[in-house]
Scaffold this motif. Structure first.
Motif, mmCIF file in Angstrom:
data_model
loop_
_atom_site.group_PDB
_atom_site.id
_atom_site.type_symbol
_atom_site.label_atom_id
_atom_site.label_comp_id
_atom_site.label_asym_id
_atom_site.label_seq_id
_atom_site.Cartn_x
_atom_site.Cartn_y
_atom_site.Cartn_z
ATOM 1 N N SER A 139 0.415 -1.195 0.257
ATOM 2 C CA SER A 139 -0.201 -0.001 -0.012
ATOM 3 C C SER A 139 0.516 1.321 -0.143
ATOM 4 O O SER A 139 1.609 1.274 0.389
ATOM 5 C CB SER A 139 -0.988 0.086 1.684
ATOM 6 O OG SER A 139 -1.436 1.089 1.563
ATOM 7 N N THR A 140 0.469 1.853 -0.803
ATOM 8 C CA THR A 140 0.782 3.350 0.068
ATOM 9 C C THR A 140 1.054 3.539 1.354
ATOM 10 O O THR A 140 2.114 4.812 2.387
ATOM 11 C CB THR A 140 0.567 4.619 -0.826
ATOM 12 O OG1 THR A 140 -0.891 4.437 0.134
ATOM 13 C CG2 THR A 140 0.132 4.872 -2.370
ATOM 14 N N ALA A 141 0.594 3.393 2.021
ATOM 15 C CA ALA A 141 1.010 3.112 3.272
ATOM 16 C C ALA A 141 2.122 2.385 4.230
ATOM 17 O O ALA A 141 2.014 2.279 4.981
ATOM 18 C CB ALA A 141 -0.451 2.028 3.900
ATOM 19 N N TYR A 146 0.021 8.185 7.944
ATOM 20 C CA TYR A 146 -1.414 9.692 7.876
ATOM 21 C C TYR A 146 -1.522 9.746 9.520
ATOM 22 O O TYR A 146 -1.219 8.361 9.448
ATOM 23 C CB TYR A 146 -1.911 9.237 7.130
ATOM 24 C CG TYR A 146 -2.599 8.396 6.499
ATOM 25 C CD1 TYR A 146 -2.980 7.795 6.976
ATOM 26 C CD2 TYR A 146 -1.651 7.158 5.592
ATOM 27 C CE1 TYR A 146 -4.523 6.557 7.351
ATOM 28 C CE2 TYR A 146 -2.484 5.817 5.622
ATOM 29 C CZ TYR A 146 -3.914 5.583 6.615
ATOM 30 O OH TYR A 146 -4.500 4.045 6.363
ATOM 31 N N TYR A 152 -2.420 -0.412 11.000
ATOM 32 C CA TYR A 152 -2.166 -0.507 9.404
ATOM 33 C C TYR A 152 -0.854 0.039 8.457
ATOM 34 O O TYR A 152 -0.638 -0.827 7.807
ATOM 35 C CB TYR A 152 -3.217 0.321 8.560
ATOM 36 C CG TYR A 152 -3.541 0.407 7.245
ATOM 37 C CD1 TYR A 152 -3.719 -1.584 6.903
ATOM 38 C CD2 TYR A 152 -3.615 0.782 6.135
ATOM 39 C CE1 TYR A 152 -3.751 -1.944 5.213
ATOM 40 C CE2 TYR A 152 -3.531 0.214 4.979
ATOM 41 C CZ TYR A 152 -3.956 -0.529 4.528
ATOM 42 O OH TYR A 152 -4.201 -1.138 3.184
ATOM 43 N N PRO A 182 -0.728 0.267 -4.036
ATOM 44 C CA PRO A 182 -1.714 1.257 -4.499
ATOM 45 C C PRO A 182 -1.944 2.036 -3.020
ATOM 46 O O PRO A 182 -1.815 2.011 -1.896
ATOM 47 C CB PRO A 182 -2.430 0.421 -4.170
ATOM 48 C CG PRO A 182 -2.661 -1.113 -4.189
ATOM 49 C CD PRO A 182 -1.043 -1.169 -2.971
ATOM 50 N N GLY A 183 -2.483 3.660 -3.350
ATOM 51 C CA GLY A 183 -3.027 4.152 -3.345
ATOM 52 C C GLY A 183 -4.466 4.115 -2.842
ATOM 53 O O GLY A 183 -5.054 3.310 -2.513
ATOM 54 N N PHE A 190 -13.121 -2.928 1.483
ATOM 55 C CA PHE A 190 -12.188 -2.001 1.716
ATOM 56 C C PHE A 190 -12.098 -0.931 2.774
ATOM 57 O O PHE A 190 -11.722 -1.754 4.383
ATOM 58 C CB PHE A 190 -10.688 -1.805 1.260
ATOM 59 C CG PHE A 190 -9.506 -1.247 1.814
ATOM 60 C CD1 PHE A 190 -8.652 -1.904 1.978
ATOM 61 C CD2 PHE A 190 -9.603 -0.058 2.141
ATOM 62 C CE1 PHE A 190 -7.893 -1.424 2.888
ATOM 63 C CE2 PHE A 190 -8.081 0.680 3.488
ATOM 64 C CZ PHE A 190 -7.642 -0.382 3.108
ATOM 65 N N ARG A 194 -12.471 -1.277 7.420
ATOM 66 C CA ARG A 194 -11.421 -0.422 8.305
ATOM 67 C C ARG A 194 -12.551 -0.303 9.448
ATOM 68 O O ARG A 194 -12.266 -0.170 10.718
ATOM 69 C CB ARG A 194 -11.052 0.362 7.624
ATOM 70 C CG ARG A 194 -10.080 1.505 8.391
ATOM 71 C CD ARG A 194 -9.533 2.228 7.608
ATOM 72 N NE ARG A 194 -7.919 2.896 8.540
ATOM 73 C CZ ARG A 194 -6.981 2.368 7.495
ATOM 74 N NH1 ARG A 194 -7.228 3.431 6.160
ATOM 75 N NH2 ARG A 194 -6.272 2.725 8.562
HETATM 76 C C1 8X3 Z 1 -4.593 1.892 1.207
HETATM 77 C C2 8X3 Z 1 -4.681 3.667 1.278
HETATM 78 O O1 8X3 Z 1 -4.518 5.446 2.362
HETATM 79 O O2 8X3 Z 1 -6.143 3.746 3.234
HETATM 80 O O3 8X3 Z 1 -4.291 0.943 1.496
HETATM 81 O O4 8X3 Z 1 -4.282 3.745 3.724
HETATM 82 S S1 8X3 Z 1 -4.618 4.352 2.309
#
Ligand code: 8X3
Length: 254
Positions: A139-141, A146, A152, A182-183, A190, A194
């Motif tokens: 992930s971009t994570a 953030y 995560y 991926p962003g 998803f 969450r």
């Molecule tokens: C999902 C991207 O920005 O929700 O992997 O963490 S984010």
């Protein structure tokens, strides 16, 4: 077309989202796809759909955190061409001060240890294929943090480190290690997962964003990386929608 020895592609988390889209695309690219996820009905229905389209697919119910089950699964194959470590996801978006340790633990188990389990169990089979590819869907994570994301983000950073380290350790052996990060991707589950099924909170994630990525956009990227010639290793692909410039800079309309 993939070589005879490397025809099988195992996809984890194939019951929905990026995993399901990737399974469809790899099947269309000529792989015999093995769909794994906990939800048997979902992967069986997808396998039937892929078969009806004239491609080869089998469903194998599997919890990636169950190491014994993963080892048992591995014995079903002599060689495997591709492993797509896609299973995982986010739980919660609370600050570090109040985040639920149980969420953190589960995210670490599914995203990180799930990837470790499958990779360890299948690595000998990937190598035996003579042209194996391990894909880590991070992930971009995995590349920046953030607020509210720490649990995560920590798990996704760990997946990134796993991929980078594995590539160092197996260089010289016929297995590529590819990370796709991926962003913002809009999938059915998803954001809903969450936020514990809270549809309002889930909708807010994408509010005003003209066009988030789709599961197919990411599956395209994964399939492209896998289908490069065997000597071409795509180390890392970061893919975001045009409306997202960073983890925290998202253009929203209205
Ligand atoms: C999902 C991207 O920005 O929700 O992997 O963490 S984010």
């Amino acid at each position: 077309a993939p070589s005879a020895a490397s025809r099988i592609a195992v996809v984890t988390g194939a019951s929905s989202g990026i995993g399901a889209a990737t399974a469809r695309q790899l099947a269309a690219a000529g792989y015999r796809v093995v769909l794994t996820a906990r939800r048997k009905d979902r992967i069986e229905a997808l396998a039937e759909e892929i078969q009806a389209a004239g491609h080869r697919a089998t469903a194998y119910p599997l919890d990636v955190t169950d190491r014994e089950a993963v080892d048992e699964f591995a014995t079903a194959f002599k060689t495997i061409g591709v492993l797509v470590n896609n299973a995982g996801g986010a739980l919660g978006a609370d600050p570090v001060a109040t985040g639920d340790p149980e969420d953190w633990r589960r995210m670490y188990e599914t995203n990180v240890l799930g990837t470790l389990n499958l990779t360890q169990a299948l690595l000998p089979r990937l190598e035996a294929s003579g042209d194996g590819t391990v894909v880590v869907v991070s992930s971009t994570a995995g590349h920046g943090t953030y607020e509210g994301g720490a649990g995560y983000v920590a798990a996704k950073h760990a997946e990134h480190v796993l991929a980078e380290t594995l590539r160092l350790e197996i260089v010289g052996r016929p297995v590529r290690v590819v990370e796709v990060a991926p962003g913002m991707v809009r999938t059915d589950e998803f954001a809903l997962t969450r936020f514990g099924g809270d549809t309002e909170k889930a909708a807010k994630v994408y509010q005003g964003v003209a066009e988030p990525l789709t599961a197919d956009d990411v599956a395209d990227t994964i399939t492209w990386a896998i289908t490069r010639p065997a000597h071409v290793n795509i180390d890392l692909l970061v893919v975001r929608p045009r409306a997202q410039a960073s983890n925290t800079k998202v253009h929203r309309e209205g």
